[in-house]
Design a protein around this motif. Sequence first.
Motif, mmCIF file in Angstrom:
data_model
loop_
_atom_site.group_PDB
_atom_site.id
_atom_site.type_symbol
_atom_site.label_atom_id
_atom_site.label_comp_id
_atom_site.label_asym_id
_atom_site.label_seq_id
_atom_site.Cartn_x
_atom_site.Cartn_y
_atom_site.Cartn_z
ATOM 1 N N MET A 1 -11.182 -43.212 84.435
ATOM 2 C CA MET A 1 -11.600 -42.825 83.089
ATOM 3 C C MET A 1 -10.736 -41.739 82.473
ATOM 4 S SD MET A 1 -15.673 -42.750 82.696
ATOM 5 C CE MET A 1 -15.719 -41.365 81.606
ATOM 6 N N PHE B 1 -8.688 -42.485 79.480
ATOM 7 C CA PHE B 1 -9.483 -42.688 78.280
ATOM 8 C C PHE B 1 -9.966 -41.357 77.722
ATOM 9 C CE2 PHE B 1 -13.789 -43.062 76.592
ATOM 10 C CZ PHE B 1 -13.532 -43.876 75.497
ATOM 11 N N GLU C 1 -7.186 -39.500 76.051
ATOM 12 C CA GLU C 1 -6.892 -40.033 74.721
ATOM 13 C C GLU C 1 -8.017 -39.703 73.741
ATOM 14 O OE1 GLU C 1 -5.054 -42.445 71.676
ATOM 15 O OE2 GLU C 1 -4.357 -41.263 73.369
ATOM 16 N N PHE C 2 -9.232 -39.981 74.178
ATOM 17 C CA PHE C 2 -10.363 -39.844 73.269
ATOM 18 C C PHE C 2 -10.702 -38.376 73.041
ATOM 19 C CE2 PHE C 2 -14.903 -39.930 72.260
ATOM 20 C CZ PHE C 2 -14.849 -40.757 71.160
#
Lengths: 553, 264
Positions: A46, A49, A52-53
């Motif tokens: 994760m 992600f 990035e998020f």
Amino acid sequence: MTVEATRTAADRDARITTEDEQAVPPGRGMRFTNWAANYVDERTSMSGFVREFGRKIFPNHWSFMLGEVALYSFIVILLSGTFLTFFFQASMTEVTYEGSYAPLKGLDMSAAYASTLDISFDIRGGLLMRQIHHWAALLFVASIGLHMLRVFFTGAFRKPREINWLIGFVLFVLAMGEGFTGYSLPDDLLSGNGLRIIDGMVKGFPIVGTWMSNLLFGGEFPGTSVVGMFYSLHILLLPAVLVAALGIHLVLMVVNKHTQFAGPGRTNDNVVGVPILPVFAAKAGGFFFIIFGVLALIAATVTINPIWAYGPYDPSPVSAGTQPDWYIGFADGALRLVPPGWEFELFGFTLSLNILAPVLVIVVFLVLVAFYPFIEGWITGDQREHHMAQRPRNAPRRTAIGAAGVTFYAVMWAAASSDLIATHFKLAIEGVTHAIQLLLILGPIIAFVLAHRICIGLQKKDREIVLHGYESARIVRLPGGEYIEVHEPLSEYERWKLIDFDDYQPLMLRPNDRGRIPVMQRVRAGLSRWFFEDRISPVTNTELEAAKHGGHH
Amino acid sequence: MAPHRKNRTGRRSPVVSAMLLLVGLLATGGSYALFTASASAETTAHVDNLIDEGQKLFQANCASCHGLAAQGTDAGPNLHGVGAAAVDFQVATGRMPMAASGPQAEEKPPQFTEEQVAALAAYVASLAPGPGIPDESLLTGNGDVTNGAELFRINCAMCHNVAGAGGALTEGKFAPDLKGVEPAHIYEAMVTGPQNMPVFNDLNLTPEDKADIISYLMFIDDKSNSPGIIDLGGLGPVSEGLFVWIFALGSIVGITVWLTAKSN
């Protein structure tokens, strides 16, 4: 703490420089956190992600929070709606009401209406939840509307965000669908009148109309199935599609990154603001509770949709002043504005233009809204990526188009309350209707011209200010006897906001490889010239220098 | 004898009340003949006085439009047979004497005292039989509210709106908001059908049905029967929509501006 994420054409990964990166030896709690994070990451990968998020940057401007308002009211809707499903019975079976509202006691009504009454009077907290749910729904659609207006008027739908505009539009339509199905569920007189109108509209379609109505209502209106069917749509299908579309909308927002208004240090290749983790997430959590709080306060004090006053649905009584919720109002208004007599007999069939015409107008209007980014892109021929939000004045034609569209919508919306306008301002309803009909045509034109003029005026003013500074209202008499007003120069900071905007050129007509100019290209070039005529170009550096040295007057 | 409108007391002598009732009974004719026959000669004299007074008032205030003998002119209709109920409704709600010519005679503060209204009613009722002042027992508000609500939705909601909030008719006419209307006037409106309102005679709606409708309207008038604090005028989705845009979204936009201003 303000952070900047850089976007470059090659590497769109957010590069972040935080000010407070420090090396602290991990404490006990920290060690556990690290272990847990590691555990999860090894099994889900994760971290990529989250990186990035979590590093998505949110610029700090109030208008960027409108979408958030919509998102949070949607969450409130989900929570309160779940409560309502525990007690609502989506059935049109006849029951006898034995609850505590006296004027309905002993009356036969559908189970749907009876259970809504029970929620309102006999279930603890039920009325509050119903009212939160309904107010949140109204706020949901309203905030979507305002959010769309923000995106439209700042040009934030331009490449690369056209697709996300389209998805946002789908969300808007889904929200209206959710609203309408929900409004019909209590099976009270008001919503039944609303359904009756839908029934009439469906039946107005040539040939298939009657069959479609039969399908919708399971036979002759009102039938016994529509509430159950709408319930499935309302709590299952529409929310599922809505959540999916919302997910894509948000992912695309992360992928495309936010737009931002011009300012020092802000370019088309970066975003300046706060990252999601940790600052924005904390703020957003707080903001969610503010929205929830505002909604709860309103729901606790202001009655919405008092279905007990309307009585159970029965096709014979029709009430004066029947209106749909506000977001369907424009459609109701369009129906009300059709002049009488638009119904013709053709080969033994009735052609109900009084229904088809307004439906067509609404559909065309909505399609134009949905595809506006593509239309504008085609007209401008612009292939550039845009990450700077425009000030509405710097795109006068678009702003004018938007103003015309808003006026058109608002006039239809006002038409839905023509009867209330008549009674409250002591006017004749015919006069009101005729005035609104006229306004429907003239209003958008006037709005268009006015908005365009205002934009150009504002642009000229900006230019003046950049070149010559503010008028300081200080009048000085020169030794020669001449009076002048002193102009205060702008700070670099302020100036940046005023001069940093895109300049556009109308499309050039170029013959294609066969040496001809196709008609479509001519139309396109014509539109493009129209779109950009009366342009005020941004102040260039040379002009600025010239103004600086050209003396102060 | 109680005055015919229970919430205005103390201004009328019992004798007048008795006579008023008699007048009403006289006017309804037929079934009440028994009562009127047993009335004493003395009260009849009072009634005659009342009628005379009413005639004078009428000729001074109403004759310009309705004619000296209430036979009607171009400016106002014939009043023979409209009954005491029509006069009480029209004059006690201030609709008559009609002021400016508008689409509809509008409510305004009444111009006559209750005695004068009674006299006018007595006079008009004496011209020809017509509906009389409703009996007090029909105006108590103790009727069957469920039946009243149902009848109201079927017979009245298309003009007055289901919640009694009023509604527009054609050419500037309107069905008024029914909040706070006196029970007697509700009854009289039903039996006389003022202006664009249809007449609901006793075959349409029996006196008990009318009493039920009145009970229902009194029930919804009583704020304590409606949950919630602010009801936005009972205007339904229009006022709710305006509220959400102006107050809900307005305050939230205010908050967003404040939030983003703080953090800089």
